[in-house]
Design an enzyme around this catalytic site. Structure first.
Site, mmCIF file in Angstrom:
data_model
loop_
_atom_site.group_PDB
_atom_site.id
_atom_site.type_symbol
_atom_site.label_atom_id
_atom_site.label_comp_id
_atom_site.label_asym_id
_atom_site.label_seq_id
_atom_site.Cartn_x
_atom_site.Cartn_y
_atom_site.Cartn_z
ATOM 1 C CB THR A 257 -0.827 -0.065 1.299
ATOM 2 O OG1 THR A 257 -1.868 -1.235 1.332
ATOM 3 C CG2 THR A 257 -1.562 1.193 1.423
ATOM 4 C CG ASN B 130 -7.127 -7.377 -5.577
ATOM 5 O OD1 ASN B 130 -6.797 -6.600 -6.475
ATOM 6 N ND2 ASN B 130 -7.971 -6.988 -4.521
ATOM 7 C CD GLN C 241 -3.135 -10.704 -4.753
ATOM 8 O OE1 GLN C 241 -3.222 -12.006 -4.983
ATOM 9 N NE2 GLN C 241 -3.616 -10.389 -3.957
ATOM 10 C CB SER D 93 2.946 -7.142 -0.769
ATOM 11 O OG SER D 93 2.553 -7.427 0.641
ATOM 12 C CG HIS E 155 1.116 -9.928 3.579
ATOM 13 N ND1 HIS E 155 -0.503 -10.181 3.498
ATOM 14 C CD2 HIS E 155 0.878 -8.302 3.179
ATOM 15 C CE1 HIS E 155 -1.259 -9.181 3.077
ATOM 16 N NE2 HIS E 155 -0.490 -8.215 2.690
ATOM 17 C CB THR F 185 15.283 2.516 11.943
ATOM 18 O OG1 THR F 185 15.644 3.730 12.430
ATOM 19 C CG2 THR F 185 16.196 1.286 12.210
ATOM 20 C CB CYS G 128 -8.516 -4.054 1.551
ATOM 21 S SG CYS G 128 -6.906 -4.923 1.178
HETATM 22 N N1 PLP Z 1 -2.090 -4.591 -4.267
HETATM 23 C C1 PLP Z 1 -2.709 -5.677 -4.351
HETATM 24 C C2 PLP Z 1 -2.972 -6.104 -5.808
HETATM 25 C C3 PLP Z 1 -3.150 -6.607 -3.389
HETATM 26 O O1 PLP Z 1 -3.912 -7.645 -3.281
HETATM 27 C C4 PLP Z 1 -2.784 -5.850 -1.947
HETATM 28 C C5 PLP Z 1 -3.165 -6.662 -0.721
HETATM 29 O O2 PLP Z 1 -4.279 -7.020 -0.503
HETATM 30 C C6 PLP Z 1 -1.977 -4.715 -1.853
HETATM 31 C C7 PLP Z 1 -1.902 -4.084 -3.007
HETATM 32 C C8 PLP Z 1 -1.680 -4.328 -0.628
HETATM 33 O O3 PLP Z 1 -0.704 -4.847 -0.073
HETATM 34 P P1 PLP Z 1 -0.363 -4.844 1.708
HETATM 35 O O4 PLP Z 1 -1.077 -5.602 2.376
HETATM 36 O O5 PLP Z 1 1.165 -5.156 1.705
HETATM 37 O O6 PLP Z 1 -0.376 -3.072 1.676
#
Ligand code: PLP
Length: 395
Positions: free
Chosen positions: A74, A153, A186, A206, A208, A255, A343
């Site tokens: 994000t 996503n 994704q 990202s 995670h 940091t 989200c």
């Molecule tokens: N972009 C996409 C396509 C995502 O699926 C997501 C998370 O759902 C994000 C951005 C945001 O990732 P983060 O959780 O690292 O902020």
């Protein structure tokens, strides 16, 4: 023995891989120095950050100087959009506009709408693929950035970024703008993300979503957009959005999160090495699962199409069952899926992505996303199908 819960929501997040966790462990309390400190403690941390940066750069076919660590994807998306627009304003570009696709993640949409510039939205087909001819028409001499996600996503549709970059470069001519940004969060698991091959200027990842820890992301920033060498503000064509000690070549102060950076690098390295095999494995599982699911719910329909779709994604529209009802039933029976993007799962707003591919509000409200991953196997999916069967009988 109690059966394990079944997690079919890998597009929302993934667990940390045991190999990633092992790699991270020393950096919490053994090697704990501040990477900015000059003494040996700091140097050990700084070395780990450098090695991780280099490892990631190698995976992306980039230079280590082009990797900017952030607190999330994000944040990386915000940096890409705001950073480029703020710089263009400083350079004196007038009447700025940017172009984004109709299926972007909220972190692009919201970042775009928070900027004081015109935002043009590129339409997608019913398959969720950007119409390049229409996109081309949206770009003019005042377009400083085109931000089109690599893979979606919710519906798993992916774009031909290579072709897109050819279009952008033609429009750019000998100038700098428009720059091309892609959110590859994704995509990385299943599609090659070599930056030169894709022809992107900026790319978001990202941790995670690739079996790394939460709370760490990165923005690839092509070296031609960076002029300075670590002095805050001394960068070209992109401005920082967070100011402070000048870390990350001045583009993201704060940091360095050493353990998470190390884990992120390991996660990307593993996903890169596993990509071809895992893509084939997951695709077979997904196709079998979908076939059976359509037998259980013969009047349901796959949203978007099979082509140009990530191998782990199913987004299915029920005929007479609300996504909320399905989610609750499945959760009560230990199966985790999702409706819309993670989200926005807490607000009941209809998914803009599903609307963009032509679904009505009603159809979107009857759609769920199933996203598979490394942890799933045939036996587990068979158990999940039995629960879907039970659901069919219950409604
Ligand atoms: N972009 C996409 C396509 C995502 O699926 C997501 C998370 O759902 C994000 C951005 C945001 O990732 P983060 O959780 O690292 O902020």
């Amino acid at each position: 023995m109690k059966k394990r819960n079944i997690y079919l929501d890998c597009a929302a997040t993934t667990p940390v891989d045991a190999r990633v966790l092992k790699e991270m462990q020393p950096y919490f309390s053994k090697v704990f120095g501040n990477a900015g400190s000059l003494h040996s403690f700091g140097q050990a941390a700084s070395r780990a950050v450098f090695d991780a940066r280099k490892k990631i750069a190698d995976v992306l076919g980039a230079s280590y100087k082009e990797i900017v660590f952030t607190g999330s994807a994000t944040e990386a998306n915000n940096l890409a959009l705001r950073g480029v627009v703020e710089r263009a304003k400083r350079e004196g570009v007038k009447d700025i506009n940017i172009v984004v696709s109709a299926v972007e993640h909220e972190s692009v949409f919201e970042a775009a709408s928070a900027l004081d510039v015109e935002v043009r939205v590129a339409e997608v087909s019913s398959a969720g693929v950007v119409d390049l001819a229409k996109l081309e028409k949206l770009i003019d001499k005042n377009t400083v950035l085109v931000s089109i996600m690599y893979a979606n996503n919710e519906i798993g549709s992916f774009q031909d970024i290579k072709k897109l970059s050819t279009v952008i470069k033609k429009k750019r001519g000998s100038g700098v703008y428009p720059l091309l940004h892609t959110d590859a969060v994704q995509a990385f698991q299943y599609l090659s993300c070599q930056v030169d091959e894709l022809g992107v200027d900026l790319m978001t990842l990202s941790s995670h979503k690739v079996y790394g820890p939460k709370g760490i992301g990165l923005l690839y920033v092509r070296s031609s957009l960076q002029k300075g060498r670590g002095n805050s503000g001394d960068v070209a064509h992109i401005e920082p959005i967070i100011f402070g000690g000048g870390q990350e070549r001045g583009l993201r102060s704060g940091t360095e999160n050493v353990a998470f950076i190390v884990g992120f690098a390991k996660a990307l390295e593993l996903a890169d090495a596993m990509r071809i095999k895992e893509t084939k494995r997951v695709c077979v599982l997904r196709d079998r699962f979908l076939k059976e699911l359509l037998k259980i719910f013969p009047q349901s329909k796959l949203n978007a199409q099979k082509r140009w779709r990530l191998p782990n994604n199913i987004n299915i529209q029920f005929k007479d069952l609300l996504a909320e009802e399905a989610l609750v039933f499945l959760d009560l029976h230990s199966v985790a899926v999702s409706a819309g993007s993670a989200c926005s799962a807490h607000n009941l707003q209809v998914s803009p992505t599903l609307k963009a591919i032509g679904l009505s509000d009603e159809q979107a409200k009857r759609s769920i996303r199933i996203s598979l991953g490394r942890g799933n196997n045939a036996e587990e999916l068979k158990r999940a199908l039995a629960i879907f069967r039970k659901m069919r009988k219950s409604f």
